[in-house]
Design an enzyme around this catalytic site. Structure first.
Site, PDB file in Angstrom:
ATOM      1  N   GLU A 136      61.388 -18.309  -9.260  1.00  0.00           N
ATOM      2  CA  GLU A 136      61.736 -17.328  -8.233  1.00  0.00           C
ATOM      3  C   GLU A 136      61.914 -15.920  -8.766  1.00  0.00           C
ATOM      4  OE1 GLU A 136      63.539 -19.805  -9.514  1.00  0.00           O
ATOM      5  OE2 GLU A 136      65.682 -19.376  -9.538  1.00  0.00           O
ATOM      6  N   HIS A 174      60.890 -23.312  -1.189  1.00  0.00           N
ATOM      7  CA  HIS A 174      61.973 -23.410  -2.167  1.00  0.00           C
ATOM      8  C   HIS A 174      62.168 -22.070  -2.889  1.00  0.00           C
ATOM      9  CE1 HIS A 174      64.494 -25.437  -5.238  1.00  0.00           C
ATOM     10  NE2 HIS A 174      63.967 -24.504  -6.024  1.00  0.00           N
ATOM     11  N   GLU A 175      61.083 -21.539  -3.425  1.00  0.00           N
ATOM     12  CA  GLU A 175      61.226 -20.320  -4.243  1.00  0.00           C
ATOM     13  C   GLU A 175      61.699 -19.135  -3.406  1.00  0.00           C
ATOM     14  OE1 GLU A 175      61.400 -20.967  -7.193  1.00  0.00           O
ATOM     15  OE2 GLU A 175      60.282 -22.841  -7.238  1.00  0.00           O
ATOM     16  N   HIS A 201      65.392 -19.010  -2.811  1.00  0.00           N
ATOM     17  CA  HIS A 201      66.198 -18.465  -3.915  1.00  0.00           C
ATOM     18  C   HIS A 201      66.505 -16.970  -3.730  1.00  0.00           C
ATOM     19  CE1 HIS A 201      66.805 -21.609  -6.855  1.00  0.00           C
ATOM     20  NE2 HIS A 201      65.520 -21.920  -6.937  1.00  0.00           N
ATOM     21  N   GLU A 253      70.430 -24.199  -7.470  1.00  0.00           N
ATOM     22  CA  GLU A 253      69.375 -25.159  -7.106  1.00  0.00           C
ATOM     23  C   GLU A 253      69.799 -26.115  -5.985  1.00  0.00           C
ATOM     24  OE1 GLU A 253      66.436 -24.637  -7.927  1.00  0.00           O
ATOM     25  OE2 GLU A 253      66.666 -23.340  -9.684  1.00  0.00           O
ATOM     26  N   ASP A 289      68.441 -26.137 -21.400  1.00  0.00           N
ATOM     27  CA  ASP A 289      67.129 -26.747 -21.163  1.00  0.00           C
ATOM     28  C   ASP A 289      67.174 -28.273 -21.307  1.00  0.00           C
ATOM     29  OD1 ASP A 289      65.261 -24.784 -20.358  1.00  0.00           O
ATOM     30  OD2 ASP A 289      64.986 -24.064 -22.414  1.00  0.00           O
ATOM     31  N   TYR A 314      69.789 -30.242  -8.322  1.00  0.00           N
ATOM     32  CA  TYR A 314      69.034 -30.080  -7.075  1.00  0.00           C
ATOM     33  C   TYR A 314      69.490 -31.088  -6.030  1.00  0.00           C
ATOM     34  CZ  TYR A 314      65.508 -27.449  -9.814  1.00  0.00           C
ATOM     35  OH  TYR A 314      64.864 -26.543 -10.606  1.00  0.00           O
TER      36      TYR A 314
HETATM   37  N1  BES Z   1      64.412 -21.858 -10.869  1.00  0.00           N
HETATM   38  C1  BES Z   1      63.654 -23.046 -10.861  1.00  0.00           C
HETATM   39  C2  BES Z   1      62.892 -23.282 -12.137  1.00  0.00           C
HETATM   40  C3  BES Z   1      63.746 -23.316 -13.385  1.00  0.00           C
HETATM   41  C4  BES Z   1      65.030 -23.824 -13.381  1.00  0.00           C
HETATM   42  C5  BES Z   1      63.223 -22.826 -14.548  1.00  0.00           C
HETATM   43  C6  BES Z   1      65.781 -23.829 -14.549  1.00  0.00           C
HETATM   44  C7  BES Z   1      63.981 -22.839 -15.712  1.00  0.00           C
HETATM   45  C8  BES Z   1      65.255 -23.341 -15.701  1.00  0.00           C
HETATM   46  C9  BES Z   1      62.685 -23.088  -9.683  1.00  0.00           C
HETATM   47  O1  BES Z   1      63.198 -22.524  -8.525  1.00  0.00           O
HETATM   48  C10 BES Z   1      62.444 -24.525  -9.338  1.00  0.00           C
HETATM   49  O2  BES Z   1      63.373 -25.164  -8.955  1.00  0.00           O
HETATM   50  N2  BES Z   1      61.216 -25.007  -9.470  1.00  0.00           N
HETATM   51  C11 BES Z   1      60.865 -26.342  -9.073  1.00  0.00           C
HETATM   52  C12 BES Z   1      60.169 -26.259  -7.735  1.00  0.00           C
HETATM   53  C13 BES Z   1      60.512 -27.338  -6.775  1.00  0.00           C
HETATM   54  C14 BES Z   1      61.946 -27.727  -6.708  1.00  0.00           C
HETATM   55  C15 BES Z   1      59.995 -27.010  -5.394  1.00  0.00           C
HETATM   56  C16 BES Z   1      59.914 -26.951 -10.073  1.00  0.00           C
HETATM   57  O3  BES Z   1      59.429 -26.246 -10.945  1.00  0.00           O
HETATM   58  O4  BES Z   1      59.682 -28.145 -10.014  1.00  0.00           O
HETATM   59 ZN    ZN Z   2      64.755 -23.705  -7.721  1.00  0.00          ZN
END
Ligand code: BES
Ligand code: ZN
Length: 647
Positions: free
Chosen positions: A283, A307-308, A311, A330, A388, A396
């Site tokens: 996002e 989703h994005e 955010h 999340e 990480d 989520y």
């Molecule tokens: N912000 C996240 C991606 C992220 C989280 C990157 C933590 C690094 C550290 C992004 O909004 C996300 O949740 N992406 C999901 C998309 C899905 C839930 C629709 C993904 O990448 O799977």
């Molecule tokens: Zn997210």
């Protein structure tokens, strides 16, 4: 629980960045960004005598304070996760409220993991190199010296010299987005200066850059909207990208505004990245990054865009204070994403998404059987622990279910949505903890609700939801199963047929899947995977022949197919196909760099044939994003020390 960010060495409680001015050159030949970052900082206390920044693998060339060079800045020893603290002594002691300018001249190095410089062969067009960043959760410090905590919110402006078009998580000032690409100069040869401005305060993890042969096409925006929207991609993918996202993006953003209030960032663009992008979406403000696997050709994966863009309010607007409260980003986003699915499509679509999320949650909880701390919604990170490694569906889906449980306990959406608006309005622009969120929830219903609603809140087992580990949710949830039932019914028919030894007697047709949409097909495969007993190998060969799942171009379906068959007696037969697919030795020709796909497939392969899995990974390792490389290596029990940096 830490009050202070456990992943940052900066002294942000004493003094904090208000604005950063970046002056960068992107050097594709040497794969570095070089230039300056000038921080305007404001003291929060009296007697502030130094500023401490987070850095990781940065080469610091010099520091100036209020325009004068300082010699005695110090780069501390490297902490494996948090990097090296850069300590800058101040020539004068600051009192609370006073400001100071700190200019740092530096360059990035190849060891950082925020930046991935791609060779031209790793792009769609194969003619120009590419660069993109991924700063969340704590990698902004590999891109620039920053106080790398979401508790600090800053505005930024930047000017970036590059021989390829540059995009940042900000508003383009010049040259205009909709003008000729690269200001009409020769792409790949002539330097152009790109200038950007982000006037809305954001946390450091939302700093972002991408550069490559990128073109722009704008979307039509609903009447009366002040914002602009469009898509960026390599020219070879522009038609597909525009088709996939042009119908839905702006109407989704308009629907989110109805629920959450005006969109504050002025621009909502999408950028389609090369295949090594490790997430589904990110996002970044003004510029959501998405994986090219969303280009399904049927607009079936645009939920990721919902989703994005959600955010923009949860995360980019109201921000978690630090990694322990990540679920506020999340969990809230996922909860609201599903409410939007209900509003845009139907309650059954909200239910379908919840069922998919619930399965992913149970898998994540099971995977953390030996790490129960990461099964919690609020994680008590040790100082310097790597966020990480904790990343999973828990924040989520435990988070979204918790909010759904509260919504239902209080009396449903009609009661809850006005509260959601108030929550956003109250904390917009701030960084908050779980406690602040909970106190506001109570305060809101004390002011606007009934005694019954306070009793309802008191009936919630807060400790179980927020602070307990475990393999299940504290409360079993029910979802609208209208769209789930037909998928489950087909799976159940397959399961019931498992003792039929004569395959020719099986009553299934290629058209069985025609009436199921992409998400229902996912549920269908997950249901099959959930039975205690696997289907016999012969069934699975027939299954694949009928439905062509080992050749489908949909990554969402293909990775579920592989995780299903790799747990079955047919595993040996499919493991090579899975290996080829994940590293792109297949009809797509590209690696499956999104971690949602590659990590479970590598893990499932490893259980079947560890040697093949490790040799497959080693063969293609450097094509994966550095974050994916390191997490796959962790999953497979490999040590990457000594290998990293060579790709
Ligand atoms: N912000 C996240 C991606 C992220 C989280 C990157 C933590 C690094 C550290 C992004 O909004 C996300 O949740 N992406 C999901 C998309 C899905 C839930 C629709 C993904 O990448 O799977
Ligand atoms: Zn997210």
């Amino acid at each position: 629980m830490h009050e202070v960010d456990p992943t940052s060495q900066s002294n942000y409680l004493q003094i904090a960045t208000k604005h950063i001015t970046f002056d960068w050159t992107v050097d594709f030949d040497n794969k570095v960004i070089a230039g300056t970052a000038t921080h305007e900082l404001i003291a929060k206390n009296d007697e502030v005598s130094e500023v401490i920044f987070d850095t990781s693998y940065l080469h610091i060339e010099g520091v100036k304070v209020d325009g004068d060079a300082v010699q005695d800045f110090r780069l501390g020893p490297k902490h494996e996760v948090m990097g090296s603290a850069l300590r800058v002594p101040l020539p004068r002691t600051l009192s609370a409220g006073s400001s100071i300018l700190v200019e740092i001249t530096y360059r990035t190095t190849a060891n950082g993991i925020a930046l991935q410089f791609l060779e031209k062969e790793q792009t769609q067009g194969k003619t120009f190199p590419f660069l993109f960043s991924q700063c969340q959760p704590i990698h902004a410090r590999d891109l620039a010296p920053v106080q790398d905590t979401p508790s600090v919110k800053l505005t930024y402006s930047a000017s970036v010299r590059s021989v390829l078009p540059v995009l940042l998580s900000a508003k383009r000032i010049s040259p205009p987005s909709d003008g000729p690409a690269h200001d009409g100069k020769i792409i790949g040869k002539d330097e152009v200066v790109y200038t950007y401005d982000q006037p809305t305060p954001i946390p450091s993890y939302l700093l972002a850059i991408a550069a490559g042969n990128l073109q722009y096409q704008s979307f039509q925006v609903p009447d009366g909207k002040q914002w602009k929207s469009g898509v960026w991609s390599e020219p070879e993918l522009m038609d597909k990208s525009f088709w996939e996202f042009s119908r839905d993006t702006t109407r989704f953003l308009a629907a989110a505004e109805n629920l959450a209030g005006p969109y504050r960032f002025g621009v909502y663009d999408l950028l389609v990245l090369p295949p090594s992008f490790p997430y589904g979406g990110m996002e970044n403000p003004c510029l959501t990054f998405v994986t090219p696997t969303l280009l399904a050709g049927d607009r079936s994966l645009t939920d990721v865009v919902i989703h994005e863009l959600t955010h923009s309010w949860f995360g980019n607007g109201v921000t978690h204070a630090h990694a322990s409260h990540f679920w506020l980003n999340e969990g809230w986003t996922t909860y609201v994403e599903r409410v939007l699915l209900q509003i845009i499509h139907s309650p059954a679509h909200r239910g379908l998404s919840s069922v998919i999320g619930y399965k992913a949650l149970l898998d994540a909880l099971a995977l953390f059987e030996d790490k129960p701390k990461y099964q919690k919604l609020v994680i008590d990170f040790n100082y310097g622990e790597d966020p990480d490694s904790a990343y999973s569906r828990v924040p989520y889906d435990k988070g979204a279910n918790f909010l759904l449980h509260i919504e239902r306990t209080l009396g449903g959406l009609a009661v809850f949505l006005p509260y959601v608006k108030d929550y956003i309005a109250t904390y917009m622009g701030h960084s908050i903890s779980t406690e602040t969120w909970k106190n506001h929830l109570y305060a809101y219903f004390q002011k606007n609700g009934s005694e019954g609603q306070i009793e309802a809140l008191n009936s919630i087992d807060w400790d179980a939801w927020l602070h307990q580990s475990g393999l299940r949710l504290p409360v079993e949830m029910e979802y609208d199963l209208t769209l789930v039932n037909p998928a489950n019914a087909l799976a159940d028919r397959w399961y019931e047929s498992r003792y039929t030894t004569d395959i020719s007697k099986l009553d299934f047709k290629s058209s069985d899947l025609d009436s199921l949409d992409a998400n229902q097909r996912a549920v269908f495969l997950e249901r099959l995977e959930s039975y205690n007993e696997s289907l016999p190998a012969g069934h699975l060969f027939h299954f694949d022949k009928l439905y062509s799942l080992s050749t489908t171009l949909s990554a969402e379906i293909r990775f579920r197919f592989y995780t299903l068959v790799l747990k079955s007696p047919a595993a040996m037969y499919f493991v090579q196909g899975a290996a080829n697919w994940v590293i792109g030795v297949d009809d797509t020709g590209v690696i499956k760099g999104r971690m949602k796909f590659c990590r479970p497939v590598f893990r499932a392969m490893f259980k079947v044939n560890p040697d093949l899995t490790i040799s497959t990974f080693k063969q293609a390792r450097t094509q994966f994003h550095p974050i994916a490389q390191s997490l796959i290596a962790q999953d497979l029990g490999l040590d990457l020390t000594g290998l990293r940096g060579s790709g």
